[in-house]
Write an enzyme that holds these catalytic residues in place. Structure first.
Site, PDB file in Angstrom:
ATOM      1  N   ARG A 216      14.137 -36.141   6.485  1.00  0.00           N
ATOM      2  CA  ARG A 216      14.910 -37.364   6.770  1.00  0.00           C
ATOM      3  C   ARG A 216      16.412 -37.039   6.692  1.00  0.00           C
ATOM      4  O   ARG A 216      16.807 -35.893   6.437  1.00  0.00           O
ATOM      5  CB  ARG A 216      14.559 -38.452   5.759  1.00  0.00           C
ATOM      6  N   ILE A 218      20.271 -36.237   6.760  1.00  0.00           N
ATOM      7  CA  ILE A 218      21.094 -35.211   7.407  1.00  0.00           C
ATOM      8  C   ILE A 218      20.223 -34.041   7.874  1.00  0.00           C
ATOM      9  O   ILE A 218      20.431 -33.497   8.958  1.00  0.00           O
ATOM     10  CB  ILE A 218      22.197 -34.740   6.431  1.00  0.00           C
ATOM     11  N   ASN A 287      19.921 -27.305   3.315  1.00  0.00           N
ATOM     12  CA  ASN A 287      20.376 -28.701   3.307  1.00  0.00           C
ATOM     13  C   ASN A 287      19.778 -29.520   2.163  1.00  0.00           C
ATOM     14  O   ASN A 287      20.423 -30.454   1.678  1.00  0.00           O
ATOM     15  CB  ASN A 287      20.021 -29.345   4.661  1.00  0.00           C
ATOM     16  N   ALA A 288      18.547 -29.168   1.719  1.00  0.00           N
ATOM     17  CA  ALA A 288      17.876 -29.981   0.688  1.00  0.00           C
ATOM     18  C   ALA A 288      18.793 -30.138  -0.513  1.00  0.00           C
ATOM     19  O   ALA A 288      19.405 -29.176  -0.981  1.00  0.00           O
ATOM     20  CB  ALA A 288      16.567 -29.328   0.276  1.00  0.00           C
ATOM     21  N   LEU A 295      27.352 -40.500 -16.112  1.00  0.00           N
ATOM     22  CA  LEU A 295      28.576 -40.002 -16.732  1.00  0.00           C
ATOM     23  C   LEU A 295      28.203 -38.836 -17.631  1.00  0.00           C
ATOM     24  O   LEU A 295      27.112 -38.837 -18.219  1.00  0.00           O
ATOM     25  CB  LEU A 295      29.236 -41.102 -17.556  1.00  0.00           C
ATOM     26  N   ASN A 346      33.829 -36.214  -8.484  1.00  0.00           N
ATOM     27  CA  ASN A 346      33.443 -37.613  -8.295  1.00  0.00           C
ATOM     28  C   ASN A 346      32.899 -38.154  -9.617  1.00  0.00           C
ATOM     29  O   ASN A 346      32.072 -37.500 -10.251  1.00  0.00           O
ATOM     30  CB  ASN A 346      32.369 -37.703  -7.195  1.00  0.00           C
ATOM     31  N   TYR A 352      26.087 -32.811 -10.122  1.00  0.00           N
ATOM     32  CA  TYR A 352      26.062 -32.639  -8.666  1.00  0.00           C
ATOM     33  C   TYR A 352      27.285 -31.821  -8.198  1.00  0.00           C
ATOM     34  O   TYR A 352      27.164 -30.893  -7.390  1.00  0.00           O
ATOM     35  CB  TYR A 352      26.072 -34.021  -8.025  1.00  0.00           C
ATOM     36  N   THR A 387      23.968 -42.722   5.453  1.00  0.00           N
ATOM     37  CA  THR A 387      22.565 -42.345   5.268  1.00  0.00           C
ATOM     38  C   THR A 387      21.909 -43.344   4.315  1.00  0.00           C
ATOM     39  O   THR A 387      22.567 -44.236   3.788  1.00  0.00           O
ATOM     40  CB  THR A 387      22.429 -40.944   4.632  1.00  0.00           C
TER      41      THR A 387
END
Ligand code: NAI
Length: 446
Positions: A216, A218, A287-288, A295, A346, A352, A387
């Protein structure tokens, strides 16, 4: 996810209201359609010197309408600003101000592309200043352009020239609708490797490509774009996504491999499947990826470890298998999906961002290892892309995030896929260890 605001303000009544109230005025971007012209309108090549002349000659051979001098009030499809001979900051004035005089004549969705030399290889401080100056110039100009127009730059490292295969490849990409959501970015051409495709519409003909996380989002868009460009595609995703994966595989006339990429044997399984079913393996797209936001003060071991395991540790392990395989030696290409979070950071995404920053470090360090086989590895860092993931962001936060870039809208999965397809092609063979942001020049970490 559709961006109804952009559609509303793109024409008629909505356009008038947005203008009167001083609201953002994003336009529907020109995106690549097979068979469409590369640019809409004449291309003005500014800059004197041998490099500019050679480039203009190359563009003529693409059947473009090339100008070396502006024709008053003629609408332009693109301006190419060749600054490769700038030896001192003062040298920028003439070509830059000549191009400035034509900026008001740019058509909607036009392109500005600079071609300059890498500051790292400069013969002295003055040349380095001139070269690095182009960086600030280009990024600022991209923020001034409107109506879907973009500005991007090609940086030539020592040894590469204005008509090196990948300089021309990058130029074609930046001029085209394939780079619709790439703005304010640079691509460095480090070698004279690479070649223009025999068929510009099928640059990946004869190649076998693997795309992870392709059930699915991207990943599915990447599979479709690589297939459109002529590749045979193997789509990979976890067994739980098997039904969706089969649908994508059928759509792209490829094959599906149900596999958790964090398994120890993932690399061997990928190589085995590609070689057994399709006889070779040329391209791997990592890509996965997953998010498990918290926080850092509230972070737990599970969230931290799962993100690192899928987003970067799996890629490292698969790359080790690829580098050791005799089946991945014929100008192999790897493209890895990073994120602007890994560059600018971020809130709530330390795990991440560590994984995506890791992707960038991995790509840079792997480039020399693949060079031995004429191969390349690059990363694409998407910004706000429409997305399922971003559709879940609360309305007000999403609306702000989506407008915070020079194009004032979110990108589409296909925009990320276009950048990946370019970097996976032989036209980009002289570009390696690079990170290309597909973010509309996101104001965060620009
Ligand atoms: P998505 O969540 O819609 O799709 C990711 C796919 O990867 C899913 O099909 C999932 O099943 C698969 N996957 C997850 N773990 C796997 C594993 N262990 N083995 C095999 N497959 C696995 O995500 P989306 O939005 O399409 O993102 C794709 C990539 O782009 C990710 O790497 C993401 O971090 C990155 N990205 C996305 C952005 C966005 O705005 N959507 C922005 C920046 C980066």
């Amino acid at each position: 996810m559709t961006d109804k605001y952009t559609q509303f303000v793109s024409r008629g009544f909505g356009k008038d209201i947005a203008k009167r109230l001083g609201l953002p005025q994003p336009v529907v971007l020109r995106r690549h359609q097979p068979g469409e012209p590369l640019v809409r309108g004449p291309v003005l090549v500014q800059g004197s010197g041998g490099g500019a002349d050679e480039l203009a000659a190359a563009l003529l051979s693409w059947d473009l309408d090339v100008r070396r001098h502006a024709v008053p009030r003629e609408k332009l499809g693109a301006i190419i600003l060749v600054l490769d001979e700038a030896a001192r900051p003062e040298d920028l004035e003439k070509p830059v101000l000549a191009a400035a005089a034509s900026l008001r004549d740019l058509a909607a969705n036009a392109r500005v592309v600079t071609v300059s030399r890498a500051a790292a290889g400069a013969p002295g401080p003055a040349a380095a200043a001139a070269r690095q100056g182009v960086d600030g110039l280009l990024r600022s100009l991209a923020k001034e352009l409107r109506a879907g127009a973009t500005a991007n730059g090609i940086v030539l490292a020592d040894g590469a020239g204005t008509t090196s295969p990948s300089a021309l490849g990058a130029l074609r990409f930046f001029l085209s609708g394939r780079s619709a959501f790439v703005d304010g970015q640079f691509l460095t051409v480090s070698t004279t490797a690479g070649q223009q495709p025999a068929d510009a519409e099928k640059p990946l003909a004869g190649k076998v490509a693997v795309v992870t996380g392709a059930a699915r989002g991207i990943g599915a868009a990447i599979a479709r774009t690589l297939h459109r460009d002529g590749a045979t595609v193997v789509v990979v995703d976890i067994p739980a996504a098997g039904d969706h994966l089969a649908t994508v595989a059928n759509e792209v006339h490829g094959t599906a491999l149900q596999l958790d990429i964090s398994r120890e044997d993932a690399g061997a399984r990928i190589i085995g499947h590609a070689v057994e079913r399709h006889g070779r393996l040329d391209i791997v797209i990592h890509n996965a990826g997953i998010t498990r936001d918290k926080l850092l003060a509230n972070m737990d071991q599970g969230r931290w470890n799962s993100v690192i395991a899928v987003n970067i540790a799996a890629q490292l392990r698969i790359n080790e298998a690829l580098l050791a395989s005799e089946h991945f030696r014929d100008a192999p290409r790897i493209v890895s999906v990073a994120s602007t979070s890994g560059i600018a950071g971020n809130r709530g995404q330390t795990n991440y961002a560590a994984s995506k920053g890791g992707v960038i470090g991995m790509v840079r360090a792997t480039a020399p290892l693949l060079a031995a086989h004429g191969g390349s590895i690059n990363a694409v860092a998407p910004g706000f892309i429409e997305t399922e993931m971003t559709a879940r962001i609360p309305f007000a936060t999403r609306e702000v995030a989506r407008r915070l870039n020079s194009l004032q809208q979110g990108g589409r999965p296909g925009d990320v896929a276009e950048a990946i397809a370019f970097l996976a092609s032989d036209a980009a063979g002289g570009i390696s260890g690079e990170v290309l942001r597909v973010c509309g020049q996101n104001l965060v970490g620009a």
